[in-house]
Every structure is written in C-alpha cells, then in structure tokens.
Design an enzyme around this catalytic site. Structure first.
Site, PDB file in Angstrom:
ATOM      1  N   HIS A 116       7.076  -5.976   7.613  1.00  0.00           N
ATOM      2  CA  HIS A 116       6.018  -6.915   8.219  1.00  0.00           C
ATOM      3  C   HIS A 116       4.974  -6.196   8.898  1.00  0.00           C
ATOM      4  CE1 HIS A 116       8.740 -10.765   7.926  1.00  0.00           C
ATOM      5  NE2 HIS A 116       8.334 -10.401   6.711  1.00  0.00           N
TER       6      HIS A 116
ATOM      7  N   TYR B 252      11.498 -16.429  11.839  1.00  0.00           N
ATOM      8  CA  TYR B 252      13.077 -16.230  11.904  1.00  0.00           C
ATOM      9  C   TYR B 252      13.523 -16.717  13.234  1.00  0.00           C
ATOM     10  CZ  TYR B 252      12.196 -13.979   7.385  1.00  0.00           C
ATOM     11  OH  TYR B 252      11.900 -13.931   6.091  1.00  0.00           O
TER      12      TYR B 252
ATOM     13  N   LYS C 186       0.881  -1.005   0.002  1.00  0.00           N
ATOM     14  CA  LYS C 186      -0.015  -0.010  -0.013  1.00  0.00           C
ATOM     15  C   LYS C 186       0.809   1.273   0.006  1.00  0.00           C
ATOM     16  CE  LYS C 186      -4.212  -1.992   2.045  1.00  0.00           C
ATOM     17  NZ  LYS C 186      -4.935  -1.938   3.064  1.00  0.00           N
TER      18      LYS C 186
ATOM     19  N   ARG D 187      16.948 -12.528   1.389  1.00  0.00           N
ATOM     20  CA  ARG D 187      16.081 -11.640   2.634  1.00  0.00           C
ATOM     21  C   ARG D 187      16.011 -12.664   3.808  1.00  0.00           C
ATOM     22  NH1 ARG D 187      11.711  -8.050   2.946  1.00  0.00           N
ATOM     23  NH2 ARG D 187       9.592  -8.836   3.918  1.00  0.00           N
TER      24      ARG D 187
END
Length: 292
Positions: free
Chosen positions: A263, A272, A169, A240
C-alpha cells in the site's frame, strides 16, 4: 473520438499504470464521450451541467457510488489534461461535488475457515495440487491475484523462503513465505512441467497450459467456498484481507503490514485496524459478559 481524447489515452499509457487501472480510466472516458456525443455537445465545451446530467444517467443505470466516483475522477483528469494543452481554461468537474461513498468493511475468514478452504483442493490430482499451492501462496503473502498470476519461477526462492513481487509501477517488494506454502510449492513444482505446455516462465497456469486469468482464479475460489458452505461474501481478495487481519491479531504492526501489502497510503491499511478492533470487541464481550 476527439483528437485531444486520443492524446489523453496516449498520455495514460505512458504513466506505467496497472493494466486494470488503465482499462478502467479509458472505459470511463469512452463512456462519457459517447454520452456527450449523444447530447450533440462537443467534449471540449462541456460545462458542469453536463457533468450533473451524466452522473444522474449513471445513477439511473444502477451504478454504485464507488463506480460513479471513479468515473468522475477519470473525467476530472481528462479535463486537467485539456487545460494543460490549452484546450480549456477551466475544469467543469471541479465545481461538482462527488457522491459520498459508503465504505463497507471487507469480510474476512477465521483461521479455521482458512484451514478448511486451503485444505479443500484434491491433492490426488494435478489441478488440486496447483490450486492448493495458489491458495497457500495467497494466504502466506497477502499479494493481489494479479501479482500472484504474474509470478515467474525467478521470483520464487524456496531455499530462503521468500518471493519477489512487482506491484504498482513495477515497484518490487520482498515477501517471506511460510513453511506450509513452501511445502505446497515444492509439491506443485513436481507436476508443474506437465501443465506448462508452452514452456513459459510463469509459476501458475490454467489447464490449457497458458497464463491463468483473474476470472479463472476467482471461479475456483468461489467453487471451493460454495462446497464448504462458508456463509460469507468471498471474493478473490478475501485471503488478502484475512492475511492482514490475522497478522494484526497476532501482534504485527500496521507499518509492516502496509509494506507487505504494497500500500502506498497508510489510510488504506488502517481499514484492517477497524476490522480487528471490531472483532476484538465482540470476542471480549462473548468471553466476559455473563449472558453472552
């Protein structure tokens, strides 16, 4: 195509979704529409039995559970829109329980493997200089491939060592870049004009002078990885993932990593932590067990 489905597509296009997400939703709904049409049913009158039949059809077609779940979400949202328009009174997908997704932890590279991968491009060629700069930026910032390929020269500040990245967005975030990436970008900028055949503002281009595609970037990563014989499942997101885990290993907090990765949901970033803890257990075992 049903008029209400077309209206739904218009609704999606006004939601500022990413191009990939929008394409996936539309593709899912179109595929479901064709299935319903082949059953000689009207999409406005679908019931849960049709949803069940469609899921069985997808399973027999060999679709992964993650892909099936995404299709169910797409169809559920379609019927939420139908209820909003007053076309249906209930959502047939609400009654259907989606299959469980087996979440595989993403594979990461060690720092040594990253060094090898980033050093692989031939710095005596314009292509190699470009490739090295892209790989360094990916690992230095942890941005998505699409975000990197959308970078313009106005988003990069080499003097202050940061980039501006636009994510979901168009939400903008500032990400620092390290000295290695800055140096590689400075080298790349010296030859960028030769690749920029159409005087575009993008930072990176393909060899035809136009914007590079995600597929194009994936091919070069795959090529370099295969030449190095790295025996891991490597894709365009591997750097990434490695970026996030290596930050954790060196003491970064999970909230900072969430912000750097862009995120919205902390649960996504927590994956992670699982990878890091698993790697740490193996490391401690090898270091302390007398028979390791």
């Amino acid at each position: 195509m049903s008029s209400f489905v077309d209206k739904y597509f218009d609704e999606l296009k006004n939601k500022n979704l990413s191009v990939n997400t929008l394409d996936a939703y539309i593709r899912d709904v179109k595929k479901f529409y064709e299935f319903v049409k082949a059953r000689e049913e009207k999409i406005e009158e679908v019931e849960v039995v049709t949803i069940m039949a469609y899921v069985q059809y997808l399973q027999k077609s060999g679709r992964a559970n993650s892909s099936i779940v995404r299709s169910i979400v797409s169809i559920r949202n379609l019927y939420k829109f139908a209820i909003k328009l007053g076309i249906k009174s209930d959502n047939p997908v609400i009654q259907y329980e989606a299959p469980k997704i087996k979440r595989n932890l993403p594979e990461i590279l060690t720092t040594e493997e990253v060094d090898k991968l980033l050093s692989k491009p031939d710095q005596s060629t314009d292509k190699g200089i470009r490739d090295r700069a892209m790989l360094e930026v990916m690992y230095a910032t942890g941005i998505k491939v699409t975000e990197m390929l959308n970078l313009t020269v106005y988003d990069v500040n080499l003097k202050l060592s940061y980039i501006k990245c636009k994510g979901i967005k168009e939400k903008e975030r500032i990400i620092p870049i390290g000295s290695y990436a800055v140096k590689c970008l400075e080298n790349y900028y010296k030859i960028r004009g030769k690749l920029n055949s159409y005087n575009l503002d993008f930072v990176f281009f393909n060899l035809q002078g136009t914007k590079m595609t995600r597929q194009g970037f994936w091919k070069l990563v795959k090529l370099y990885a295969s030449e190095l014989n790295i025996n891991k499942r490597i894709n365009s997101y591997t750097l990434r993932h490695s970026f996030a885990v290596h930050l954790l290993q060196n003491g970064a907090d999970i909230k900072t990593i969430q912000e750097l990765l862009g995120h919205r949901d902390m649960a996504t970033t927590q994956i992670y932590s699982g990878i890091y803890k698993k790697a740490k257990i193996v490391e401690v075992y090898k270091r302390t067990h007398p028979r390791a």
